[in-house]
Write a protein that holds these residues in place. Structure first.
Motif, PDB file in Angstrom:
ATOM      1  N   ARG A 463       0.845  -1.201   0.000  1.00  0.00           N
ATOM      2  CA  ARG A 463       0.000   0.000   0.000  1.00  0.00           C
ATOM      3  C   ARG A 463       0.883   1.255   0.000  1.00  0.00           C
ATOM      4  NH1 ARG A 463      -2.964  -1.107   4.367  1.00  0.00           N
ATOM      5  NH2 ARG A 463      -4.455  -2.285   3.113  1.00  0.00           N
ATOM      6  N   ALA A 464       1.966   1.222   0.766  1.00  0.00           N
ATOM      7  CA  ALA A 464       2.857   2.384   0.825  1.00  0.00           C
ATOM      8  C   ALA A 464       3.555   2.628  -0.503  1.00  0.00           C
ATOM      9  CB  ALA A 464       3.899   2.183   1.933  1.00  0.00           C
ATOM     10  N   ALA A 465       3.758   1.541  -1.293  1.00  0.00           N
ATOM     11  CA  ALA A 465       4.392   1.674  -2.611  1.00  0.00           C
ATOM     12  C   ALA A 465       3.356   1.903  -3.704  1.00  0.00           C
ATOM     13  CB  ALA A 465       5.206   0.425  -2.919  1.00  0.00           C
ATOM     14  N   PHE A 466       2.097   2.134  -3.324  1.00  0.00           N
ATOM     15  CA  PHE A 466       1.003   2.347  -4.272  1.00  0.00           C
ATOM     16  C   PHE A 466       0.894   1.172  -5.258  1.00  0.00           C
ATOM     17  CE2 PHE A 466       2.077   6.539  -2.728  1.00  0.00           C
ATOM     18  CZ  PHE A 466       0.841   7.132  -2.511  1.00  0.00           C
ATOM     19  N   ALA A 515      14.686   5.068  -9.086  1.00  0.00           N
ATOM     20  CA  ALA A 515      13.677   4.054  -8.815  1.00  0.00           C
ATOM     21  C   ALA A 515      12.319   4.336  -9.436  1.00  0.00           C
ATOM     22  CB  ALA A 515      13.507   3.896  -7.295  1.00  0.00           C
ATOM     23  N   THR A 516      12.101   5.532  -9.944  1.00  0.00           N
ATOM     24  CA  THR A 516      10.792   5.842 -10.531  1.00  0.00           C
ATOM     25  C   THR A 516      10.850   5.948 -12.046  1.00  0.00           C
ATOM     26  OG1 THR A 516      11.156   8.222 -10.309  1.00  0.00           O
ATOM     27  CG2 THR A 516      10.106   7.102  -8.453  1.00  0.00           C
ATOM     28  N   SER A 517      11.965   5.524 -12.651  1.00  0.00           N
ATOM     29  CA  SER A 517      12.152   5.754 -14.084  1.00  0.00           C
ATOM     30  C   SER A 517      11.189   4.954 -14.946  1.00  0.00           C
ATOM     31  CB  SER A 517      13.587   5.413 -14.476  1.00  0.00           C
ATOM     32  OG  SER A 517      13.847   4.040 -14.231  1.00  0.00           O
ATOM     33  N   ALA A 518      10.673   3.829 -14.430  1.00  0.00           N
ATOM     34  CA  ALA A 518       9.825   2.970 -15.255  1.00  0.00           C
ATOM     35  C   ALA A 518       8.341   3.269 -15.089  1.00  0.00           C
ATOM     36  CB  ALA A 518      10.096   1.499 -14.911  1.00  0.00           C
ATOM     37  N   LEU A 519       8.006   4.335 -14.366  1.00  0.00           N
ATOM     38  CA  LEU A 519       6.609   4.613 -14.057  1.00  0.00           C
ATOM     39  C   LEU A 519       6.037   5.721 -14.931  1.00  0.00           C
ATOM     40  CD1 LEU A 519       6.879   4.577 -10.155  1.00  0.00           C
ATOM     41  CD2 LEU A 519       6.449   2.665 -11.679  1.00  0.00           C
ATOM     42  N   ASP A 520       4.734   5.678 -15.120  1.00  0.00           N
ATOM     43  CA  ASP A 520       4.059   6.771 -15.816  1.00  0.00           C
ATOM     44  C   ASP A 520       3.978   7.969 -14.876  1.00  0.00           C
ATOM     45  OD1 ASP A 520       1.445   6.644 -14.260  1.00  0.00           O
ATOM     46  OD2 ASP A 520       1.549   4.600 -15.067  1.00  0.00           O
ATOM     47  N   ALA A 521       3.519   9.102 -15.391  1.00  0.00           N
ATOM     48  CA  ALA A 521       3.556  10.348 -14.629  1.00  0.00           C
ATOM     49  C   ALA A 521       2.766  10.246 -13.325  1.00  0.00           C
ATOM     50  CB  ALA A 521       3.020  11.498 -15.490  1.00  0.00           C
ATOM     51  N   GLU A 522       1.554   9.668 -13.388  1.00  0.00           N
ATOM     52  CA  GLU A 522       0.723   9.571 -12.187  1.00  0.00           C
ATOM     53  C   GLU A 522       1.354   8.637 -11.167  1.00  0.00           C
ATOM     54  OE1 GLU A 522      -2.278  10.112  -9.480  1.00  0.00           O
ATOM     55  OE2 GLU A 522      -1.818  11.252 -11.304  1.00  0.00           O
ATOM     56  N   SER A 523       1.802   7.460 -11.629  1.00  0.00           N
ATOM     57  CA  SER A 523       2.418   6.504 -10.707  1.00  0.00           C
ATOM     58  C   SER A 523       3.715   7.063 -10.145  1.00  0.00           C
ATOM     59  CB  SER A 523       2.689   5.180 -11.427  1.00  0.00           C
ATOM     60  OG  SER A 523       1.485   4.597 -11.858  1.00  0.00           O
ATOM     61  N   GLU A 524       4.464   7.793 -10.980  1.00  0.00           N
ATOM     62  CA  GLU A 524       5.715   8.365 -10.508  1.00  0.00           C
ATOM     63  C   GLU A 524       5.461   9.353  -9.376  1.00  0.00           C
ATOM     64  OE1 GLU A 524       9.601  10.911 -12.088  1.00  0.00           O
ATOM     65  OE2 GLU A 524       7.974  10.414 -13.470  1.00  0.00           O
ATOM     66  N   TYR A 525       4.427  10.154  -9.529  1.00  0.00           N
ATOM     67  CA  TYR A 525       4.107  11.126  -8.474  1.00  0.00           C
ATOM     68  C   TYR A 525       3.753  10.398  -7.180  1.00  0.00           C
ATOM     69  CZ  TYR A 525       1.538  14.579  -5.776  1.00  0.00           C
ATOM     70  OH  TYR A 525       1.081  15.386  -4.760  1.00  0.00           O
ATOM     71  N   GLN A 526       2.909   9.352  -7.293  1.00  0.00           N
ATOM     72  CA  GLN A 526       2.499   8.627  -6.093  1.00  0.00           C
ATOM     73  C   GLN A 526       3.679   7.926  -5.429  1.00  0.00           C
ATOM     74  OE1 GLN A 526      -0.522   6.111  -7.833  1.00  0.00           O
ATOM     75  NE2 GLN A 526      -2.179   7.479  -7.211  1.00  0.00           N
ATOM     76  N   VAL A 527       4.485   7.257  -6.239  1.00  0.00           N
ATOM     77  CA  VAL A 527       5.616   6.529  -5.674  1.00  0.00           C
ATOM     78  C   VAL A 527       6.654   7.491  -5.107  1.00  0.00           C
ATOM     79  CG1 VAL A 527       7.532   4.987  -6.234  1.00  0.00           C
ATOM     80  CG2 VAL A 527       5.253   4.517  -7.117  1.00  0.00           C
ATOM     81  N   GLN A 528       6.819   8.635  -5.756  1.00  0.00           N
ATOM     82  CA  GLN A 528       7.759   9.625  -5.248  1.00  0.00           C
ATOM     83  C   GLN A 528       7.338  10.087  -3.853  1.00  0.00           C
ATOM     84  OE1 GLN A 528      10.545  10.449  -7.225  1.00  0.00           O
ATOM     85  NE2 GLN A 528      11.285  11.240  -5.271  1.00  0.00           N
ATOM     86  N   GLN A 529       6.024  10.258  -3.667  1.00  0.00           N
ATOM     87  CA  GLN A 529       5.533  10.622  -2.337  1.00  0.00           C
ATOM     88  C   GLN A 529       5.829   9.503  -1.333  1.00  0.00           C
ATOM     89  OE1 GLN A 529       4.347  13.772  -1.943  1.00  0.00           O
ATOM     90  NE2 GLN A 529       4.928  13.863  -4.108  1.00  0.00           N
ATOM     91  N   ALA A 530       5.622   8.245  -1.776  1.00  0.00           N
ATOM     92  CA  ALA A 530       5.893   7.110  -0.886  1.00  0.00           C
ATOM     93  C   ALA A 530       7.375   7.037  -0.538  1.00  0.00           C
ATOM     94  CB  ALA A 530       5.447   5.812  -1.553  1.00  0.00           C
TER      95      ALA A 530
END
Length: 600
Positions: A463-466, A515-530
């Protein structure tokens, strides 16, 4: 030179025998039982010759009666039953020993391989290592569970048969013995060649396996570049090379078998001619000739069988040498004799003190040059630089995959060479740029960070990693099979599982490789917050390729060809480091964007 090679071969053979004796030692009771059964079955088989003599002279003679015939037949059948029982025991125990030793050897090799330093695998193909652990141990199991037993049994039959031949008729035995040296010489000559060719054959088969594994692993890339035809031709080349080596080995074994058959059966034919004339002249009885023929054929068959399995034994020797090479591989990263304990709780303070390092494959080209850098506990540091600047090397040195050439790396004030590597790595979690997933379920891969974690802790990490939303949409949720290397998941999904794994590990030092290079913009934002929440209270080292992702870290270190050329925050480096400013100008859209980022 020849003497030295012979000495080296002798040492190698002794090493193989000593190693195998070590694996057999825990099962000495089973080995003893198999040996007794082997001796008994050989003795019973040899006794059948005397039963045959009695049957011919007493049961089939002109003076024989029905009672004598029945008695001879009952004795003969009793020996057959004993032989069958002994064969069952021998076959079961020997096969059990073969399977057990093979399993133990496979476990020992794998247990050693996974502890070796990463530098070892730079010069070793993974497919070759896999072939040694699987194919070579399977070959060894077959030989121990079958060929060794056959060789020992026939050796006993050969010795026992010769003894009975001398007892029965020394004159005829002398004829048989004339062929023995003629048989032994080809066995030794051809056998030495077979062993060398067997080792080469195993190596070629391993290269075939490596090629297949690489092609299957990268099947999408292979097909995307329409490389099927070229790879098929390359694979055919590997297969044909392995085939050619195998054919040479088979030809040597075929010549060996042919030579043995001609020499041994030729001697038996001459013996039959002489013995037949002796029976006609009344010098020996028909039963004595029948028993002699039985023992002569047994001796000939034993020599033939030994020549057949000798090639298998040589192949096993080659396979064992390949396995022992892995077992003997030296691990250059070892815990000290008296490891220093980390303070409890660990803080995660890192210090590089005049560190220099060069890879063994490139000793004249240092990857890190005199680097000194301090990372306070709980702070974040970004490593930026062009390819080959030394960013990944510093991460590897931190994990003690390699030891520094000079200088020191300290964790909480302790030189990491004074720590047990397992204790050090227990405080570290890593999220690589290319996420690595193992064959298994989603839960298995997340729990890889902390195998003892509860289901609730695992779900909380996801959950913390979305990652929980997409996991719940999978067919079996957390029990969904991810495929080899996570092939059933998208790149972004694999990355979030890797992040959840790091979150679950709850480390003091967090290593992030973009660590966020493989994510789309929305997922990158969420994971960056995590990740920002995860980084709180932890020391974090980030390898950055996109400067926009690290503008908020406590400190940025600029590397160039293994040297630290500048450090500071984003805004400071824009004015103090021309190299950093040039990278920033290439990545950010315009000066206004740079100014806005610098103001943050």
């Amino acid at each position: 030179m020849t003497d030295q090679s012979g000495a080296e071969r002798g040492v190698a053979k002794l090493g193989v025998l000593k190693a195998m004796a070590g694996f057999l030692k825990p099962y000495r009771l089973q080995v003893f039982g198999a040996s007794i059964a082997l001796i008994c079955t050989a003795a019973i088989t040899l006794s059948i010759g005397q039963g045959l003599r009695m049957l011919v002279d007493q049961g089939f003679s002109s003076h024989a009666n029905e009672a004598a015939l029945n008695q001879a037949l009952l004795l003969f059948f009793a020996m057959v039953l004993l032989l069958a029982a002994g064969t069952f025991i021998r076959f079961y125990l020997v096969s059990w020993i073969g399977e057990r030793v093979s399993a133990d050897l496979r476990k020992a090799v794998f247990a050693h391989v996974v502890t070796l330093h990463p530098g070892f695998f730079e010069s070793q193909l993974s497919g070759d290592i896999q072939s040694r652990i699987t194919t070579d141990t399977s070959l060894l199991q077959t030989v121990i569970g079958s060929s060794v037993s056959i060789a020992l049994r026939n050796a006993l039959m050969f010795i026992g048969g010769l003894i009975w031949l001398f007892i029965s008729n020394p004159k005829l035995t002398a004829m048989v013995m004339l062929s023995v040296p003629l048989v032994i010489v080809p066995i030794l000559v051809f056998g030495r060649r077979v062993r060398s060719l067997s080792r080469s054959s195993q190596d070629k088969i391993a290269s075939v396996g490596s090629f297949v594994g690489e092609a299957v692993k990268n099947i999408k890339l292979l097909q995307a570049f329409n490389h099927q035809t070229l790879d098929r031709k390359s694979f055919e080349g590997h297969v044909e090379v392995a085939f050619d080596v195998a054919i040479v080995r088979i030809r040597q074994r075929a010549w060996l078998s042919t030579t043995v058959i001609v020499l041994v059966l030729g001697a038996v034919t001459g013996m039959l001619w002489v013995g037949g004339h002796d029976v006609l002249a009344g010098r020996i009885s028909g039963g004595e000739l029948a028993a002699f023929i039985f023992y002569a054929v047994m001796v000939a068959a034993s020599v033939g069988a030994i020549s057949e399995v000798y090639g298998d034994l040589q192949r096993a020797a080659g396979a064992t040498e390949r396995l022992l090479e892995l077992l003997a591989a030296e691990n250059r990263i070892l815990p000290p004799a008296q490891p220093v304990a980390l303070p409890q709780p660990a803080r995660g303070e890192i210090a590089f003190e005049d560190v220099s390092f060069a890879y063994a494959s490139r000793p004249d080209h240092p990857a890190i040059k005199g680097l000194t850098l301090a990372i306070p506990a709980g702070s974040s540091l970004a490593l930026v630089g062009s390819s080959g600047a030394g960013k990944s090397t510093l991460i590897d040195l931190l994990l003690r995959f390699y030891d520094v050439g000079s200088g020191a790396i300290r964790f909480d004030g302790i030189d990491i060479r004074d720590l047990d590597p397992q204790d050090l790595r227990a405080q570290i979690a890593m999220v690589p740029q290319q996420p690595v997933l193992f064959t298994g379920t989603v839960a298995d891969n997340i729990r890889y960070g902390r195998p003892s974690a509860s289901d609730e802790e695992l779900i909380e990490a996801a959950r913390a990693a979305f990652a929980e939303d997409f996991i719940q949409r999978l067919p079996d949720g957390y029990d969904s099979f991810v495929g080899e290397g996570g092939v059933r998941l998208s790149g972004g999904q694999r990355q979030r599982i890797a992040i959840a794994r790091a979150i679950l590990a709850d480390p003091k030092l967090l290593l992030l490789d973009e660590a966020t290079s493989a994510l789309d913009a929305e997922s990158e934002y969420q994971v960056q917050q995590a990740l920002e929440r995860l980084m709180e209270g932890r020391t974090t080292v980030v390898i950055a390729h996109r400067l926009a992702t690290v503008i908020n870290v406590d400190r940025i270190a600029v590397l160039d060809h293994g040297e630290l050329v500048a450090s500071g925050r984003h805004g400071e480096l824009l004015t103090q480091s021309p190299l950093y400013a040039r990278w920033a100008s290439l990545q950010f859209d315009d000066a206004n964007t740079q100014a806005a980022l610098a103001a943050e």
